[in-house]
Write a protein that holds these residues in place. Structure first.
Motif, PDB file in Angstrom:
ATOM      1  N   THR A  35       0.853  -1.185   0.000  1.00  0.00           N
ATOM      2  CA  THR A  35       0.000   0.000   0.000  1.00  0.00           C
ATOM      3  C   THR A  35       0.888   1.234   0.000  1.00  0.00           C
ATOM      4  O   THR A  35       1.820   1.338   0.816  1.00  0.00           O
ATOM      5  CB  THR A  35      -0.923   0.020   1.229  1.00  0.00           C
ATOM      6  N   LEU A  36       0.618   2.147  -0.909  1.00  0.00           N
ATOM      7  CA  LEU A  36       1.339   3.415  -1.016  1.00  0.00           C
ATOM      8  C   LEU A  36       0.551   4.484  -0.283  1.00  0.00           C
ATOM      9  O   LEU A  36      -0.657   4.639  -0.504  1.00  0.00           O
ATOM     10  CB  LEU A  36       1.499   3.789  -2.490  1.00  0.00           C
ATOM     11  N   ILE A  37       1.212   5.228   0.594  1.00  0.00           N
ATOM     12  CA  ILE A  37       0.553   6.266   1.393  1.00  0.00           C
ATOM     13  C   ILE A  37       1.294   7.584   1.188  1.00  0.00           C
ATOM     14  O   ILE A  37       2.510   7.664   1.360  1.00  0.00           O
ATOM     15  CB  ILE A  37       0.536   5.881   2.889  1.00  0.00           C
ATOM     16  N   GLY A  38       0.574   8.637   0.836  1.00  0.00           N
ATOM     17  CA  GLY A  38       1.200   9.934   0.651  1.00  0.00           C
ATOM     18  C   GLY A  38       0.166  10.966   0.195  1.00  0.00           C
ATOM     19  O   GLY A  38      -0.973  10.629  -0.082  1.00  0.00           O
ATOM     20  N   THR A  39       0.548  12.220   0.213  1.00  0.00           N
ATOM     21  CA  THR A  39       1.884  12.712   0.333  1.00  0.00           C
ATOM     22  C   THR A  39       1.918  13.825   1.378  1.00  0.00           C
ATOM     23  O   THR A  39       0.874  14.271   1.860  1.00  0.00           O
ATOM     24  CB  THR A  39       2.374  13.241  -1.022  1.00  0.00           C
ATOM     25  N   THR A  40       3.130  14.266   1.680  1.00  0.00           N
ATOM     26  CA  THR A  40       3.316  15.420   2.558  1.00  0.00           C
ATOM     27  C   THR A  40       3.566  16.651   1.694  1.00  0.00           C
ATOM     28  O   THR A  40       3.795  16.553   0.492  1.00  0.00           O
ATOM     29  CB  THR A  40       4.519  15.198   3.480  1.00  0.00           C
ATOM     30  N   ASP A  41       3.553  17.808   2.303  1.00  0.00           N
ATOM     31  CA  ASP A  41       3.905  19.068   1.635  1.00  0.00           C
ATOM     32  C   ASP A  41       4.718  19.899   2.610  1.00  0.00           C
ATOM     33  O   ASP A  41       4.183  20.412   3.600  1.00  0.00           O
ATOM     34  CB  ASP A  41       2.648  19.849   1.228  1.00  0.00           C
ATOM     35  N   MET A  42       6.014  20.028   2.343  1.00  0.00           N
ATOM     36  CA  MET A  42       6.893  20.806   3.208  1.00  0.00           C
ATOM     37  C   MET A  42       7.786  21.689   2.356  1.00  0.00           C
ATOM     38  O   MET A  42       8.352  21.241   1.351  1.00  0.00           O
ATOM     39  CB  MET A  42       7.774  19.876   4.069  1.00  0.00           C
ATOM     40  N   ASP A  43       7.939  22.946   2.748  1.00  0.00           N
ATOM     41  CA  ASP A  43       8.896  23.805   2.058  1.00  0.00           C
ATOM     42  C   ASP A  43      10.287  23.205   2.167  1.00  0.00           C
ATOM     43  O   ASP A  43      10.664  22.625   3.192  1.00  0.00           O
ATOM     44  CB  ASP A  43       8.874  25.202   2.665  1.00  0.00           C
ATOM     45  N   TYR A  44      11.046  23.334   1.088  1.00  0.00           N
ATOM     46  CA  TYR A  44      12.339  22.658   0.994  1.00  0.00           C
ATOM     47  C   TYR A  44      13.395  23.652   0.535  1.00  0.00           C
ATOM     48  O   TYR A  44      13.180  24.407  -0.416  1.00  0.00           O
ATOM     49  CB  TYR A  44      12.228  21.504  -0.011  1.00  0.00           C
ATOM     50  N   HIS A  45      14.554  23.637   1.217  1.00  0.00           N
ATOM     51  CA  HIS A  45      15.593  24.619   0.919  1.00  0.00           C
ATOM     52  C   HIS A  45      16.945  23.981   0.664  1.00  0.00           C
ATOM     53  O   HIS A  45      17.942  24.701   0.505  1.00  0.00           O
ATOM     54  CB  HIS A  45      15.710  25.619   2.079  1.00  0.00           C
ATOM     55  N   ASP A  46      17.005  22.649   0.592  1.00  0.00           N
ATOM     56  CA  ASP A  46      18.278  21.959   0.385  1.00  0.00           C
ATOM     57  C   ASP A  46      18.434  21.556  -1.077  1.00  0.00           C
ATOM     58  O   ASP A  46      17.657  21.965  -1.941  1.00  0.00           O
ATOM     59  CB  ASP A  46      18.360  20.730   1.308  1.00  0.00           C
ATOM     60  N   ASP A  47      19.429  20.716  -1.354  1.00  0.00           N
ATOM     61  CA  ASP A  47      19.719  20.266  -2.712  1.00  0.00           C
ATOM     62  C   ASP A  47      18.561  19.423  -3.244  1.00  0.00           C
ATOM     63  O   ASP A  47      18.228  18.383  -2.655  1.00  0.00           O
ATOM     64  CB  ASP A  47      21.010  19.441  -2.700  1.00  0.00           C
ATOM     65  N   PRO A  48      17.936  19.807  -4.352  1.00  0.00           N
ATOM     66  CA  PRO A  48      16.816  19.020  -4.886  1.00  0.00           C
ATOM     67  C   PRO A  48      17.227  17.640  -5.391  1.00  0.00           C
ATOM     68  O   PRO A  48      16.372  16.803  -5.668  1.00  0.00           O
ATOM     69  CB  PRO A  48      16.304  19.884  -6.050  1.00  0.00           C
ATOM     70  N   SER A  49      18.525  17.388  -5.521  1.00  0.00           N
ATOM     71  CA  SER A  49      18.983  16.112  -6.065  1.00  0.00           C
ATOM     72  C   SER A  49      18.744  14.947  -5.128  1.00  0.00           C
ATOM     73  O   SER A  49      18.613  13.803  -5.584  1.00  0.00           O
ATOM     74  CB  SER A  49      20.485  16.181  -6.392  1.00  0.00           C
ATOM     75  N   SER A  50      18.710  15.194  -3.821  1.00  0.00           N
ATOM     76  CA  SER A  50      18.664  14.061  -2.895  1.00  0.00           C
ATOM     77  C   SER A  50      17.753  14.329  -1.695  1.00  0.00           C
ATOM     78  O   SER A  50      18.211  14.333  -0.548  1.00  0.00           O
ATOM     79  CB  SER A  50      20.077  13.732  -2.411  1.00  0.00           C
ATOM     80  N   PRO A  51      16.466  14.560  -1.941  1.00  0.00           N
ATOM     81  CA  PRO A  51      15.550  14.749  -0.813  1.00  0.00           C
ATOM     82  C   PRO A  51      15.267  13.417  -0.124  1.00  0.00           C
ATOM     83  O   PRO A  51      15.264  12.355  -0.766  1.00  0.00           O
ATOM     84  CB  PRO A  51      14.289  15.298  -1.480  1.00  0.00           C
ATOM     85  N   HIS A  52      15.054  13.454   1.163  1.00  0.00           N
ATOM     86  CA  HIS A  52      14.735  12.249   1.922  1.00  0.00           C
ATOM     87  C   HIS A  52      13.597  12.541   2.889  1.00  0.00           C
ATOM     88  O   HIS A  52      13.481  13.652   3.421  1.00  0.00           O
ATOM     89  CB  HIS A  52      15.960  11.750   2.702  1.00  0.00           C
ATOM     90  N   ILE A  53      12.796  11.529   3.123  1.00  0.00           N
ATOM     91  CA  ILE A  53      11.732  11.659   4.108  1.00  0.00           C
ATOM     92  C   ILE A  53      12.356  11.786   5.497  1.00  0.00           C
ATOM     93  O   ILE A  53      13.403  11.200   5.781  1.00  0.00           O
ATOM     94  CB  ILE A  53      10.782  10.443   4.033  1.00  0.00           C
ATOM     95  N   ASN A  54      11.735  12.584   6.355  1.00  0.00           N
ATOM     96  CA  ASN A  54      12.227  12.679   7.729  1.00  0.00           C
ATOM     97  C   ASN A  54      11.240  12.010   8.685  1.00  0.00           C
ATOM     98  O   ASN A  54      10.154  11.583   8.287  1.00  0.00           O
ATOM     99  CB  ASN A  54      12.499  14.136   8.128  1.00  0.00           C
ATOM    100  N   GLY A  55      11.640  11.913   9.931  1.00  0.00           N
ATOM    101  CA  GLY A  55      10.804  11.235  10.911  1.00  0.00           C
ATOM    102  C   GLY A  55       9.450  11.891  11.100  1.00  0.00           C
ATOM    103  O   GLY A  55       8.435  11.207  11.292  1.00  0.00           O
ATOM    104  N   GLU A  56       9.418  13.206  11.026  1.00  0.00           N
ATOM    105  CA  GLU A  56       8.152  13.917  11.171  1.00  0.00           C
ATOM    106  C   GLU A  56       7.171  13.538  10.067  1.00  0.00           C
ATOM    107  O   GLU A  56       5.986  13.309  10.319  1.00  0.00           O
ATOM    108  CB  GLU A  56       8.418  15.427  11.147  1.00  0.00           C
ATOM    109  N   GLU A  57       7.663  13.448   8.837  1.00  0.00           N
ATOM    110  CA  GLU A  57       6.801  13.083   7.721  1.00  0.00           C
ATOM    111  C   GLU A  57       6.323  11.635   7.830  1.00  0.00           C
ATOM    112  O   GLU A  57       5.148  11.331   7.565  1.00  0.00           O
ATOM    113  CB  GLU A  57       7.559  13.265   6.400  1.00  0.00           C
TER     114      GLU A  57
END
Length: 502
Positions: free
Chosen positions: A270-292
């Motif tokens: 089962t696929l569950i998503g998605t979140t929406d968070m402002d992002y300010h780091d390198d777009p090449s390697s985003p990762h999910i965090n514990g909060e998400e």
């Protein structure tokens, strides 16, 4: 020697390949370069839906929703092997949204944009008497069902690139545009491969379809002055073992008024998503965090009887959406519409900002129409007629699978299903003259055989194991580390892939 083209498209995500396909189909000479794999970033990190965006109605994005719903029908015809209808169940919680408001929204959703020609309409259901009811907690009695569509997102990108190539475009993957110089009559660009080889190309028009890097490309590569800003928003998803047996998907309202999907995924998950968070780091390697991760688990636990925890997550992925900055304070309410800007202060430069997977074809068509006066020799718009993407020539995919298994009785049904829903009518190009599984060559793991890997390497630009296991397929969910390592070795030892098919 400098190669000359009408169009140089920089960026191998869905917008870039869509523009390349449209332009090649109009008779223009096209070169597309992508610094990584096709769909390596945002375009393979979606919720994998072709949809109007029901929640955008609350933001009064009626034009965007109508446009997307009309596109849903076009894409269902163009790629029935990788896009298919999906019914969504929305359990009702009266304290979040009134029933009349949901019914009004679904009425609009059914009728906006002339989009629902083939899909069934929405309706209200008693969950106790519907197959989607038993997995839900007992307090849910009423629900609403509506239609949208599912897509294999990275394959959609690859198939557009293949169609562009078959119509004459030159496609370079793992090739970076390191500089682009503007002249009075055109652009001269330096392209560098992953191995450091540099070539020069010239083009009448440069298309900046670099997604999250669109502004950076203007600043550092094209060195063009501008006043644009993008708002980068990270969306993350989790995958857990299957939470329900039926083939409906769910759309869950949350206390913060966001919505979260729970979708049948790869048969066993089962696929569950998605979140929406402002992002300010390198777009090449985003990762999910514990909060998400916690947010998505809690979102599902508000509705399902069977609770999940972060320890249940078998895979997760994140993508960065490059949204047009409309100065909205809430990341989830930033518009998903796109902006096309044609800069003719010298050689023409088309900038592509924002957009969403569902509307890529329309974006590409509008982009080419916008440049129509620059190419009087080009033919008219053509993609809205539902011209099939490679493998999508047969509308009855179930019958295609039945015919495949009749002619290849040794082919296991799950493998036949996966091949047909990945390659459609081109499945026979993979199977060739094989008369048994052994004839397909080395078995790497799950149901992946050498014949398919060779096809992906020679025809679909696959270079490494991630290209095969996580974009051309999702077999990474079924591979262990040893099997992935063997596939990596095989791809490294094989003869070089064709970087261009021109």
């Amino acid at each position: 020697m400098t190669e000359q083209f009408d169009l140089l498209v920089v960026g191998g995500g869905i917008n870039g390949v869509g523009i390349a396909r449209d332009a090649a189909g109009r008779g223009l000479s096209v070169c597309l370069c992508e610094r990584d794999d096709l769909a390596a970033h945002t375009s393979s990190a979606s919720t994998k839906l072709i949809h109007g965006g029901l929640r955008y109605l609350e933001q009064y994005e009626f034009a965007l929703v109508g446009k997307a719903l009309a596109e849903r029908e076009v894409l269902l015809r163009a790629a029935p092997h990788i896009i298919w209808p999906l019914r969504f169940v929305l359990p009702h919680q009266s304290h979040l949204r009134a029933a009349w408001l949901i019914r009004l929204g679904l009425f609009l959703y059914d009728n906006l944009g002339r989009g629902r020609r083939t899909l069934p309409g929405s309706r209200r259901v008693a969950l106790k008497r519907h197959e989607a009811g038993p997995p839900l907690r007992n307090e849910f009695h009423t629900g609403f069902i509506y239609s949208d569509a599912w897509v294999q997102d990275a394959r959609l990108v690859v198939l557009n690139a293949m169609d562009a190539m078959e119509r004459g475009a030159t496609i370079f993957t793992h090739t970076r545009c390191v500089s682009a110089s503007r002249g009075a009559d055109g652009w001269t660009a330096q392209l560098q491969t992953a191995h450091g080889e540099v070539s020069t190309v010239s083009a009448k028009v440069l298309v900046n379809a670099t997604g999250p890097w669109a502004v950076q490309f203007l600043d550092q590569v094209a060195k063009v002055g501008h006043d644009h800003a993008l708002r980068l928003v990270k969306g993350s998803h989790i995958v857990v073992p299957r939470l329900f047996e039926h083939q409906h998907a769910y759309i869950f309202q949350q206390p913060d008024r966001r919505i979260v999907f729970a979708i049948p995924y790869e048969h066993d998950f089962t696929l569950i998503g998605t979140t929406d968070m402002d992002y300010h780091d390198d777009p090449s390697s985003p990762h999910i965090n514990g909060e998400e991760t916690n947010y998505l688990c809690e979102a599902a636990n508000r509705y399902f009887k069977r609770s999940i925890a972060p320890a249940d997550v078998v895979w997760s992925y994140s993508g960065v959406r490059p949204l047009v900055d409309d100065e909205n304070g809430n990341a989830s309410e930033v518009t998903r519409d796109y902006l096309l800007e044609l800069d003719e202060q010298g050689a023409p430069l088309l900038n592509v900002f924002g957009g969403k997977l569902t509307t890529y074809r329309k974006l590409a068509e509008e982009a080419m129409d916008r440049m129509g006066s620059l190419f009087p020799q080009a033919s008219q718009a053509w993609t809205s007629k539902g011209h099939p993407l490679p493998g999508g020539e047969r509308q009855d995919v179930d019958r295609l699978q039945h015919e495949l298994q009749s002619s290849h009785p040794w082919l296991p049904a799950p493998l036949a299903w996966r091949l047909v829903h990945s390659y459609g009518s081109r499945t026979t190009r993979i199977l060739g003259q094989a008369r048994s599984l052994q004839d397909l060559g080395e078995h790497f793991g799950a149901d992946l055989y050498q014949a398919e890997v060779d096809y992906l390497r020679t025809m679909e630009w696959a270079v490494d194991a991630a290209d095969v296991l996580w974009r051309r397929s999702k077999l990474g969910l079924r591979f262990n580390a040893e099997q992935a390592a063997r596939l990596t070795t095989y791809l490294a030892d094989a003869s070089p892939h064709r970087a261009s098919f021109a």
